[in-house]
Design a protein around this motif. Structure first.
Motif, PDB file in Angstrom:
ATOM      1  N   VAL A 331       1.780   0.691  -5.322  1.00 42.91           N
ATOM      2  CA  VAL A 331       0.437   0.114  -5.206  1.00 42.91           C
ATOM      3  C   VAL A 331       0.188  -0.180  -3.732  1.00 42.91           C
ATOM      4  O   VAL A 331       0.961  -0.913  -3.094  1.00 42.91           O
ATOM      5  N   GLY A 338      -5.038  -5.174  -5.868  1.00 46.66           N
ATOM      6  CA  GLY A 338      -3.708  -4.571  -5.797  1.00 46.66           C
ATOM      7  C   GLY A 338      -2.647  -5.450  -6.440  1.00 46.66           C
ATOM      8  O   GLY A 338      -1.784  -4.958  -7.179  1.00 46.66           O
ATOM      9  N   ILE A 341      -2.961  -5.192 -10.160  1.00 45.71           N
ATOM     10  CA  ILE A 341      -2.432  -3.913 -10.662  1.00 45.71           C
ATOM     11  C   ILE A 341      -0.902  -3.966 -10.701  1.00 45.71           C
ATOM     12  O   ILE A 341      -0.267  -3.507 -11.660  1.00 45.71           O
ATOM     13  N   ALA A 342      -0.298  -4.546  -9.664  1.00 48.11           N
ATOM     14  CA  ALA A 342       1.170  -4.683  -9.635  1.00 48.11           C
ATOM     15  C   ALA A 342       1.636  -5.541 -10.812  1.00 48.11           C
ATOM     16  O   ALA A 342       2.645  -5.225 -11.470  1.00 48.11           O
ATOM     17  N   THR A 345       1.440  -3.686 -14.187  1.00 50.77           N
ATOM     18  CA  THR A 345       2.431  -2.603 -14.201  1.00 50.77           C
ATOM     19  C   THR A 345       3.821  -3.171 -14.485  1.00 50.77           C
ATOM     20  O   THR A 345       4.554  -2.671 -15.337  1.00 50.77           O
ATOM     21  N   LEU A 354       4.920  -2.727  -3.913  1.00 51.86           N
ATOM     22  CA  LEU A 354       3.624  -3.285  -3.505  1.00 51.86           C
ATOM     23  C   LEU A 354       3.566  -3.311  -1.982  1.00 51.86           C
ATOM     24  O   LEU A 354       4.273  -4.082  -1.328  1.00 51.86           O
ATOM     25  N   ILE A 410      -1.093   4.111  -6.595  1.00 53.11           N
ATOM     26  CA  ILE A 410      -2.491   3.667  -6.754  1.00 53.11           C
ATOM     27  C   ILE A 410      -2.917   2.955  -5.486  1.00 53.11           C
ATOM     28  O   ILE A 410      -2.316   1.951  -5.078  1.00 53.11           O
ATOM     29  N   ASN A 440      -8.357   3.315  -6.411  1.00 50.59           N
ATOM     30  CA  ASN A 440      -9.043   2.306  -7.221  1.00 50.59           C
ATOM     31  C   ASN A 440     -10.445   2.024  -6.672  1.00 50.59           C
ATOM     32  O   ASN A 440     -11.029   0.996  -6.971  1.00 50.59           O
TER      33      ASN A 440
END
Length: 737
Positions: A331, A338, A341-342, A345, A354, A410, A440
């Motif tokens: 990420v 971000g 998203i981390a 996941t 990250l 991502i 994203n």
């Protein structure tokens, strides 16, 4: 006798263990075959002298998801066909079919032999109604056990005795709360409500259930005993007078009368508690048959059950591409998006790298996950061990080399093409050639970003919504050169993190943001017209939207709205943005310094807690105000829903979204488009195209070009098509028929 979906084993004590384990299904559900077999088993238990009672449980990890709602869909399609021939006969048939499950469960509880439900996992809807019909109920002491009657969430209600048994077992206030909200109950909560009798160690579940029968469990329900008294006292009593009027008012406040299924729950319970139990079940059956015929039920079942399940199972995944197994995901950017998203996941058990420009920012991004887990621990939804396990999967870094070995990266860096270009180039220098790179971005077309990539076939958009941990929808955006492997990988990833993917072709704003901007834009127009701000917000909520458009603009930031307008003017010319609306936004940002929630002042003021936010008092001084009593509230509601629905139709016409399931489910999950309609396209289908076109023409004449219907709609109307006809998501089924 052998069964397809059940096994029946009788022990030395004469207790039959009925194990429900449907072949080729991950979860047990009620189908016609299951009901037929259960009917036979009830007869067997009742008529076999050697059998003293029965315990029913599941052979799977979960108990049951309840009724297979596709069975209801079939029932409704049969009703529609019969209705064309003989309406009275069709209604009778629907009424009889609607009561099938209820009659079966009543047969079970009056069979003369004791039945115990041994609930080992998730127990939903019809399965919990069956359990309530059993004379004894035992649940395993496990986090996996959740009980609920969630039918109201798909436009119907518990129509197999749920509205009658729950308020005869639990106190009426808790009963109504549970029925009208569809809330999940833990074993502890269910026992506290008197809905189950015992909680057992998972390994001793069957033993505990059998012990209830051995101890002489009566095969008679409390409501079938002489002298039975309701837990909260009679409906016509002082207690009843304190319960029912507020309950009706609370439901009205929560639903604005948009959900017939929720209103029917109160009617069933109120009327049913005044009469003997069998009469009460008949009342419930009548309301259930009536609600099944409603547009709301038809559309909500289709979108929020059938379509949602299909999309979650990967309905849009390209065939022939091997399933992705994720060993490591990168990420880029450890800001709010971000970091979110981390978190999701790592929560799915996938290791995450990250990356940010400096270590402090990367560490701060990881700390976001720690904060979310701390919140879950406080609420009893997670443990300290689970927090440590999740955090161990997140590696904060500044070194792009750490992305080596990632299956998917991502990018969630700042919305600037140059910044994104640098991130793409540095990432591609270290990741494998077959790894997938996703952006994203919410504003920049994927095709233009893919120009920065040496492998545009592996470049895709994965657009999350904020806050990432709560929002269940993810838009997967295809660039012009994106190939099937990238699409399949993106869908596999979204499914792995337990979110719903929709596939969208590339365009400015993609799908969701285009619809949301229309929603906000209509509220700016109303402000300019002099509609009182509170009326704008309230009308939107009355229309079924979860958040008013002015509050939503504050959440996303008014200065962001200004940036989007300026960028649109640069790209598409001055006529692309309404000049009066642009002036309103400029006034808010430049003159008054009101950016939204982030600086504590936008369309709302945000005082220090515990004080609540309130509309900025000066907002109404910006434009001459209309007399609120002379404004048609229904028309305000229509304007919000129609402007969004028209944009969804344009998106379909342009081929940006190609599957109506995605347009409907996406509009509900992303921004809460009036769920009772079934989504933006189902709103049109449910109303009927001719009626909708007439309404949009009326609004266009009165309020402007934003209500001009695309040619697609008049073409569909001429051909008598719905969206699900024109853009049939099941072409093979159509050919087979």
């Amino acid at each position: 006798m052998s069964y397809v979906n059940f096994t029946v084993e009788t022990d030395a004590d004469g207790i039959a263990l009925v194990t429900w384990d449907m072949p080729d299904k991950s979860m047990n559900v009620f189908t016609e075959e299951v009901m037929d077999e259960l009917d036979t088993i009830i007869d067997h238990v009742a008529s076999t002298e050697a059998v003293k009672g029965a315990v029913i449980t599941s052979g799977k990890e979960s108990f049951s998801g309840g009724a297979d709602l596709t069975m209801l869909q079939k029932m409704l399609s049969v009703f529609a066909k019969e209705q064309a021939k003989n309406e009275q006969k069709a209604i009778q048939l629907l009424f009889d079919n609607a009561g099938r499950m209820s009659k079966l469960f009543r047969k079970l509880e009056t069979s003369g032999k004791p039945w115990v439900s041994a609930i080992n996992g998730t127990c939903m809807g019809g399965a919990f109604e069956m359990s309530l019909a059993c004379h004894g109920r035992v649940a395993a002491d496990s986090d996996k056990v959740k009980m609920a009657l969630p039918e109201v969430k798909v436009g119907i209600f518990p129509g197999a005795g749920g509205t009658q048994r729950v308020p005869r077992l639990a106190d009426p206030q808790s009963a109504l709360q549970m029925l009208t909200s569809g809330q999940n109950l833990s074993p502890k909560k269910a026992k506290g409500m008197n809905l189950i009798h015992e909680i057992a160690e998972p390994s001793k579940l069957i033993e505990t259930a059998k012990a209830m029968i051995k101890k002489g469990l009566k095969p008679v329900q409390p409501w079938d005993e002489k002298g039975f008294k309701l837990p909260g006292g009679p409906v016509y009593s002082a207690a009843g007078a304190n319960l029912w009027p507020p309950a009706i008012a609370i439901l009205r406040r929560e639903t604005y009368g948009n959900y017939p299924g929720a209103a029917a729950i109160l009617k069933c319970a109120y009327e049913g508690l005044l009469v003997p139990f069998d009469t009460a079940l008949r009342i419930e059956q009548r309301y259930f048959a009536q609600i099944l015929r409603s547009t709301e039920a038809r559309m909500m079942i289709r979108s929020l059950f059938v379509s949602l399940q299909e999309l979650n199972k990967g309905a849009r995944r390209p065939a022939g591409v091997p399933e992705s197994k994720f060993t490591k995901i990168g990420v880029l950017g450890a800001g709010f998006m971000g970091a979110g998203i981390a978190y999701v996941t790592a929560k799915a058990g996938i290791p995450v790298v990250l990356l940010d420009r400096d270590q402090a920012s990367a560490d701060k991004g990881k700390a976001h996950s720690a904060g979310l887990m701390d919140g879950a621990i406080k609420k009893g939804r997670a443990t300290e061990e689970q927090k440590e396990q999740l955090l161990s999967l997140i590696t904060p870094t500044v070194d792009y080399k750490d992305l080596d070995g990632c299956d998917l990266v991502i990018e969630a860096v700042f919305e600037d093409s140059e910044v994104k270009k640098g991130a793409t180039e540095q990432t591609e220098a270290v990741i494998a050639k077959d790894a997938i790179f996703a952006s994203n971005t919410s504003t920049i077309p994927i095709t233009s970003l893919a120009k920065n990539s040496k492998r545009p076939a592996n470049f895709i958009g994965i657009h999350f919504f904020s806050p990432v941990d709560k929002m269940m929808l993810v838009e997967i955006i295809l660039g012009k050169k994106t190939e099937d492997k990238a699409i399949a990988t993106a869908i596999d990833y979204v499914r792995a993190i337990k979110k719903t993917p929709i596939v969208v072709n590339d365009t400015r704003g993609f799908y969701v943001n285009r619809c949301v901007l229309r929603y906000m834009s209509e509220s700016y127009q109303m402000l300019i017209e002099g509609v009182p701000p509170a009326m704008i917000e309230n009308a939107a909520k009355m229309a079924g939207m979860p958040v008013g458009p002015l509050a939503l603009t504050d959440e996303t930031a008014i200065d962001l709205a200004q940036k989007i307008m300026k960028q649109t003017i640069r790209d598409m010319g001055e006529k692309a943005v309404d000049k009066d609306q642009f002036e309103l936004i400029n006034t808010m940002v430049d003159k008054h310094g009101r950016f939204g929630r982030k600086n504590g002042k936008g369309f709302y003021d945000y005082p220090e807690k515990p004080a609540k936010k309130h509309l900025w008092p000066e907002l109404k001084t910006l434009y001459p105000q209309q007399d609120a009593d002379k404004i048609d509230v229904e028309e305000l509601k229509q304007r919000f829903l129609v402007t969004i629905a028209l944009e969804a139709a344009r998106v379909m016409e342009e081929g940006i979204v190609t599957d109506p399931r995605e347009a409907d489910v996406g509009s509900i999950l992303a921004f809460g488009f009036a769920p009772y309609t079934g989504g933006a396209l189902s709103y049109i289908d449910g109303m009927g195209l001719e009626t909708f076109l007439k309404l949009s023409k009326h609004l266009q004449k009165k309020y402007g070009a934003q209500f001009k219907a695309p040619k697609l709609l008049s073409d569909m109307a001429d051909k008598g098509e719905t969206f699900y006809d024109r853009f049939n998501p099941y072409p093979k089924a159509k050919k087979a028929a």
